[in-house]
Design an enzyme around this catalytic site. Sequence first.
Site, mmCIF file in Angstrom:
data_model
loop_
_atom_site.group_PDB
_atom_site.id
_atom_site.type_symbol
_atom_site.label_atom_id
_atom_site.label_comp_id
_atom_site.label_asym_id
_atom_site.label_seq_id
_atom_site.Cartn_x
_atom_site.Cartn_y
_atom_site.Cartn_z
ATOM 1 N N TYR A 180 -2.243 -0.681 10.475
ATOM 2 C CA TYR A 180 -2.082 -1.042 9.060
ATOM 3 C C TYR A 180 -0.884 -0.330 8.454
ATOM 4 C CZ TYR A 180 -3.220 -1.439 4.087
ATOM 5 O OH TYR A 180 -3.158 -1.687 2.735
ATOM 6 N N SER B 40 0.836 -1.200 0.000
ATOM 7 C CA SER B 40 0.000 0.000 0.000
ATOM 8 C C SER B 40 0.868 1.247 0.000
ATOM 9 C CB SER B 40 -0.904 0.009 1.231
ATOM 10 O OG SER B 40 -1.548 1.259 1.380
#
Length: 311
Positions: free
Chosen positions: A194, A181
Amino acid sequence: MDSTWTTTVLLVPCVVLLTAGFFHLYGVIMGLLSKKSVRNKVVVITDALSGLGKECAGVFHKGGARLILCGKNWEKLEELADDLANSSDPTVTFPPKLVLLDFGDTDSMPEAIAEILDCYGCLDIIIFNSSMKVKAPAQTVSLEVDKLLMDNNYFGPVTLAKGVLASMISRRSGHLLLVNSIQGRLAVPFRSTYAASKHAVQAFFDCLRAEVEEYGISVSTISHNFISCSASGAPATSKSLWSLLYTKKPLGVSPDEAAAEIVKTLNNKRKEVVIAPSLPKMAIYARSFFPNVFFAVIGAGVKNASIAAEM
């Protein structure tokens, strides 16, 4: 004077269209050549059941790769393998190998790694595309969830990479590709765990790249904003110039666009790729060169969100 102006007005759009057509054709040709580069390569996809995983499986399977499809659900893996077999020519493709792989179950990792290595006796490419997400204020996320995300997003990929490195080093070849990501480079509020896991795995692969380069092993990272669930549009055969110009694209990166970038990155062995609109890319540079401005903007965004939620 008038004729010159008329000629210019007519000529400029033609030049623009011809240039755009040339670059489009060049991209198509390079894409076709890139797909051929995976023929006979042993390719591992760590999460073949995700949208991106299925797209990559289809592209690599048709390209003649020797696929090792991994996932948490055996029945769904078998369904995917059947779909690939039914949609391809068996004389030019290889039946995929299936391996149960769960990054969240660290105790099962050694057995899964051994099974992956036993499939063909060697590996050429590993696509690390597994991921787990959570969105919540940091103080509301339990330590158990923190550990689960770190297992799936960091310890799992790292364990697999370490488990196959000896085989790649002995052959002095291989390519590790991390689909990460953009939050591995740019942390945003309410995604603390995350973002932390993505920062950690990004740092590991960045270090690993320098360490294994002398053995002929390539390490690439592709950072995206997010993978959308919908495709980028109709099949290429039905696309016209006007549909390409005016069709509204879905938010995020579509699986087929991400898969095309993965194939391109494997072919040209680029070390780092960012797939995102201009604003997130600018935010990455702002975080590096103007951190105080970046923090102020992010903080203001959180305050505005809190005020809106109270209204």
